[in-house]
Scaffold this motif. Structure first.
Motif, PDB file in Angstrom:
ATOM      1  N   MET A   1      -8.755   2.878   2.100  1.00  0.00           N
ATOM      2  CA  MET A   1      -8.696   1.458   1.764  1.00  0.00           C
ATOM      3  C   MET A   1     -10.084   0.924   1.448  1.00  0.00           C
ATOM      4  O   MET A   1     -10.243   0.126   0.518  1.00  0.00           O
TER       5      MET A   1
ATOM      6  N   VAL B   1     -11.026   1.708  -2.117  1.00  0.00           N
ATOM      7  CA  VAL B   1     -10.371   0.842  -3.087  1.00  0.00           C
ATOM      8  C   VAL B   1     -10.989  -0.551  -3.066  1.00  0.00           C
ATOM      9  O   VAL B   1     -11.250  -1.140  -4.116  1.00  0.00           O
TER      10      VAL B   1
ATOM     11  N   VAL C   1       0.835  -1.200   0.000  1.00  0.00           N
ATOM     12  CA  VAL C   1       0.000   0.000   0.000  1.00  0.00           C
ATOM     13  C   VAL C   1       0.869   1.249   0.000  1.00  0.00           C
ATOM     14  O   VAL C   1       0.721   2.121  -0.850  1.00  0.00           O
TER      15      VAL C   1
ATOM     16  N   LEU D   1      -2.760   2.121  -3.289  1.00  0.00           N
ATOM     17  CA  LEU D   1      -4.162   2.505  -3.429  1.00  0.00           C
ATOM     18  C   LEU D   1      -4.387   3.223  -4.764  1.00  0.00           C
ATOM     19  O   LEU D   1      -5.352   2.940  -5.477  1.00  0.00           O
TER      20      LEU D   1
END
Length: 142
Positions: A97, A100, A60, A68
């Motif tokens: 998050m 996504v 990430v 992301l």
């Protein structure tokens, strides 16, 4: 960089930690996957322009383009829109998050994770279903 081809499922590994990148590359190669690697999201987009993986495994938090942002770019591109993505993160799950994950086909795994959990997540992604969420480092899907 590409490990010797095994003819197995193709996995693009995106990770800025060189040691973890090499460990993942070796582990997946031993498990029969064909891998390519990228050190960040920008390099991953360059790989995706010429090589279509079966799964993208990405960190990430990376320089230049985060995991992301990479997920968003993958979902916007018609060629890669349905490629399953596994996010590796040390972050707590947050609104970014969740956004996504809501794009679909995105699973996340907390760092640290073990090889068994990673393999379960890859098998599930390739089969098109969420991985079982059990134990430390277990994948999570929305």
């Amino acid at each position: 960089m590409e490990m010797p081809s095994t003819g197995g499922p193709r996995v693009l590994i995106v990770e800025d930690d060189t040691s973890l990148l090499r460990l993942l590359e070796l582990r997946l190669s031993v498990d029969g996957y064909t891998t390519r690697t990228a050190a960040d999201g920008v390099a991953a987009l360059h790989e995706l322009a010429s090589w279509l993986p079966d799964v993208v495994l990405t960190d990430v938090m990376m320089p230049r383009l985060s995991g992301l942002s990479l997920c968003r770019a993958i979902r916007r591109d018609q060629r890669t829109a349905t490629v399953p993505i596994i996010l590796l993160t040390a972050r707590c799950f947050d609104n970014d998050m969740q956004e996504v994950v809501d794009l679909g086909g995105v699973t996340f795994m907390n760092k640290p994770f073990d090889a068994e959990s990673l393999n379960a997540a890859l098998v599930a992604a390739l089969a098109g279903r969420p991985a079982p969420a059990t134990g430390m480092g277990a994948p999570h899907a929305a």
